[in-house]
Write an enzyme that holds these catalytic residues in place. Structure first.
Site, PDB file in Angstrom:
ATOM      1  N   GLU A   1     127.368 -57.649  61.853  1.00 18.95           N
ATOM      2  CA  GLU A   1     126.737 -56.406  61.645  1.00 18.95           C
ATOM      3  C   GLU A   1     125.760 -55.920  62.306  1.00 18.95           C
ATOM      4  OE1 GLU A   1     123.857 -58.057  58.261  1.00 18.95           O
ATOM      5  OE2 GLU A   1     125.920 -58.274  56.670  1.00 18.95           O
TER       6      GLU A   1
ATOM      7  N   THR B   1     116.259 -61.873  47.625  1.00 21.85           N
ATOM      8  CA  THR B   1     116.884 -60.625  46.804  1.00 21.85           C
ATOM      9  C   THR B   1     116.220 -59.767  46.083  1.00 21.85           C
ATOM     10  OG1 THR B   1     118.742 -61.699  46.851  1.00 21.85           O
ATOM     11  CG2 THR B   1     118.528 -59.009  46.378  1.00 21.85           C
TER      12      THR B   1
ATOM     13  N   ARG C   1     115.740 -64.831  57.318  1.00 17.74           N
ATOM     14  CA  ARG C   1     115.663 -64.443  55.653  1.00 17.74           C
ATOM     15  C   ARG C   1     114.799 -65.056  54.870  1.00 17.74           C
ATOM     16  NH1 ARG C   1     119.896 -61.690  52.955  1.00 17.74           N
ATOM     17  NH2 ARG C   1     120.245 -62.839  51.466  1.00 17.74           N
TER      18      ARG C   1
ATOM     19  N   HIS D   1     116.655 -55.500  55.079  1.00 17.45           N
ATOM     20  CA  HIS D   1     118.052 -55.966  54.811  1.00 17.45           C
ATOM     21  C   HIS D   1     118.255 -57.128  55.847  1.00 17.45           C
ATOM     22  CE1 HIS D   1     121.781 -57.138  54.711  1.00 17.45           C
ATOM     23  NE2 HIS D   1     122.044 -56.908  56.234  1.00 17.45           N
TER      24      HIS D   1
ATOM     25  N   TYR E   1     128.708 -53.248  53.245  1.00 14.64           N
ATOM     26  CA  TYR E   1     128.119 -53.182  51.689  1.00 14.64           C
ATOM     27  C   TYR E   1     129.648 -54.056  51.532  1.00 14.64           C
ATOM     28  CZ  TYR E   1     123.105 -52.916  52.213  1.00 14.64           C
ATOM     29  OH  TYR E   1     121.595 -52.982  51.868  1.00 14.64           O
TER      30      TYR E   1
ATOM     31  N   ARG F   1     109.800 -58.705  50.727  1.00 19.14           N
ATOM     32  CA  ARG F   1     109.923 -58.509  49.444  1.00 19.14           C
ATOM     33  C   ARG F   1     108.501 -59.475  48.546  1.00 19.14           C
ATOM     34  NH1 ARG F   1     115.843 -59.928  49.711  1.00 19.14           N
ATOM     35  NH2 ARG F   1     116.722 -57.469  50.926  1.00 19.14           N
TER      36      ARG F   1
ATOM     37  N   LYS G   1     114.606 -50.175  54.929  1.00 18.45           N
ATOM     38  CA  LYS G   1     115.609 -49.335  54.117  1.00 18.45           C
ATOM     39  C   LYS G   1     114.890 -48.488  54.303  1.00 18.45           C
ATOM     40  CE  LYS G   1     118.053 -53.521  51.579  1.00 18.45           C
ATOM     41  NZ  LYS G   1     118.564 -54.093  50.223  1.00 18.45           N
TER      42      LYS G   1
ATOM     43  N   PHE H   1     126.906 -52.227  41.055  1.00 19.74           N
ATOM     44  CA  PHE H   1     125.769 -51.585  41.294  1.00 19.74           C
ATOM     45  C   PHE H   1     125.400 -50.399  42.738  1.00 19.74           C
ATOM     46  CE2 PHE H   1     125.330 -56.053  42.880  1.00 19.74           C
ATOM     47  CZ  PHE H   1     125.026 -56.148  44.193  1.00 19.74           C
TER      48      PHE H   1
ATOM     49  N   ASN I   1     113.564 -52.921  48.023  1.00 24.32           N
ATOM     50  CA  ASN I   1     113.232 -54.443  48.698  1.00 24.32           C
ATOM     51  C   ASN I   1     113.211 -53.788  50.239  1.00 24.32           C
ATOM     52  OD1 ASN I   1     116.127 -54.463  48.986  1.00 24.32           O
ATOM     53  ND2 ASN I   1     116.491 -56.652  47.786  1.00 24.32           N
TER      54      ASN I   1
HETATM   55  P1  IDP Z   1     119.566 -59.610  50.387  1.00 25.60           P
HETATM   56  O1  IDP Z   1     119.391 -57.973  50.012  1.00 25.60           O
HETATM   57  O2  IDP Z   1     118.947 -60.886  49.785  1.00 25.60           O
HETATM   58  O3  IDP Z   1     121.267 -60.098  50.745  1.00 25.60           O
HETATM   59  P2  IDP Z   1     122.599 -58.795  48.273  1.00 25.60           P
HETATM   60  O4  IDP Z   1     122.970 -60.350  47.355  1.00 25.60           O
HETATM   61  O5  IDP Z   1     123.648 -59.501  49.300  1.00 25.60           O
HETATM   62  O6  IDP Z   1     120.867 -59.283  48.274  1.00 25.60           O
HETATM   63  O7  IDP Z   1     122.451 -57.486  48.258  1.00 25.60           O
HETATM   64  C1  IDP Z   1     122.227 -56.199  48.533  1.00 25.60           C
HETATM   65  C2  IDP Z   1     121.354 -55.399  47.914  1.00 25.60           C
HETATM   66  O8  IDP Z   1     122.004 -54.797  46.611  1.00 25.60           O
HETATM   67  C3  IDP Z   1     120.311 -56.019  47.496  1.00 25.60           C
HETATM   68  O9  IDP Z   1     119.817 -56.389  48.989  1.00 25.60           O
HETATM   69  C4  IDP Z   1     119.873 -55.095  46.554  1.00 25.60           C
HETATM   70  O10 IDP Z   1     118.815 -54.134  47.615  1.00 25.60           O
HETATM   71  C5  IDP Z   1     120.922 -54.253  45.814  1.00 25.60           C
HETATM   72  N1  IDP Z   1     121.455 -54.899  44.761  1.00 25.60           N
HETATM   73  C6  IDP Z   1     121.975 -56.898  44.982  1.00 25.60           C
HETATM   74  N2  IDP Z   1     122.516 -56.741  43.630  1.00 25.60           N
HETATM   75  C7  IDP Z   1     121.425 -56.005  42.722  1.00 25.60           C
HETATM   76  C8  IDP Z   1     122.143 -55.507  41.066  1.00 25.60           C
HETATM   77  O11 IDP Z   1     121.965 -56.723  40.449  1.00 25.60           O
HETATM   78  N3  IDP Z   1     121.147 -54.673  41.140  1.00 25.60           N
HETATM   79  C9  IDP Z   1     121.149 -53.550  41.626  1.00 25.60           C
HETATM   80  N4  IDP Z   1     120.797 -53.671  42.706  1.00 25.60           N
HETATM   81  C10 IDP Z   1     121.123 -54.836  43.620  1.00 25.60           C
HETATM   82 MG    MG Z   2     123.187 -59.385  52.125  1.00 29.62          MG
END
Ligand code: IDP
Ligand code: MG
Length: 150
Positions: free
Chosen positions: A127, A92, A86, A116, A50, A103, A10, A58, A113
């Site tokens: 994707e 996350t 993963r 992805h 997304y 992470r 990212k 968010f 973080n």
């Molecule tokens: P992932 O990246 O571990 O698959 P996802 O739930 O798909 O997690 O969320 C995508 C991205 O959105 C996360 O990596 C994070 O950067 C952001 N994100 C997810 N949940 C939140 C939140 O509750 N607040 C702010 N950012 C979030």
């Molecule tokens: Mg995800």
């Protein structure tokens, strides 16, 4: 069954000079790299990538962050590639990610973080197709394959 997964370093990871570190960790694990580029995500691509999050509170912050600077997009291929990436990424929220994960070692904040990774083989296919044209993916035989997998 061999599968493909999309990995993004990212914009925070690229800005912090961590692109090589992130890709390198996955390479060193034995995952095979079949696509790689530096690019920018625009708002349209963010919304498609997304899609499951566009309605969430968010999302605007996530979209602004993901389009704020260059990212590195990579495709890794192999058996269980999705699960392996993963696991190497961690959870996350970096604070829930154990040391040893990308992470857990390199990040502190949910919204910064670093990386992805696709969450299933189906997401991986979807994707990868969003980020790479078929001719940008390179199929090759790794001479190390037999030393990585039995
Ligand atoms: P992932 O990246 O571990 O698959 P996802 O739930 O798909 O997690 O969320 C995508 C991205 O959105 C996360 O990596 C994070 O950067 C952001 N994100 C997810 N949940 C939140 C939140 O509750 N607040 C702010 N950012 C979030
Ligand atoms: Mg995800």
């Amino acid at each position: 069954m061999s599968e493909r997964t999309l990995v993004l370093v990212k914009p925070d990871g690229v800005q912090r000079g961590l692109a090589g570190e992130v890709i390198g960790r996955l390479e060193r694990r034995g995952l095979q790299l079949v696509g790689l580029k530096l690019m920018r995500m625009d708002e349209a691509l963010a919304a498609r990538h997304y899609a499951e999050h566009v309605e969430k509170s968010f999302y605007p912050g996530l979209r602004d962050f993901m389009t704020s600077g260059p990212l590195v997009a990579a495709v890794f291929e192999g058996e269980n590639a999705v699960r392996a990436v993963r696991q190497s990424m961690g959870a996350t929220n970096p604070l829930d990610s154990p040391p040893g994960t990308i992470r857990g070692d390199l990040a502190l904040d949910l919204g910064r973080n670093v990386v992805h990774g696709s969450d299933s083989a189906e997401s991986g296919e979807r994707e990868v197709a969003l980020f790479f044209r078929p001719e940008e993916l390179v199929g090759w035989t790794s001479d190390m394959a037999g030393w990585v997998r039995e």
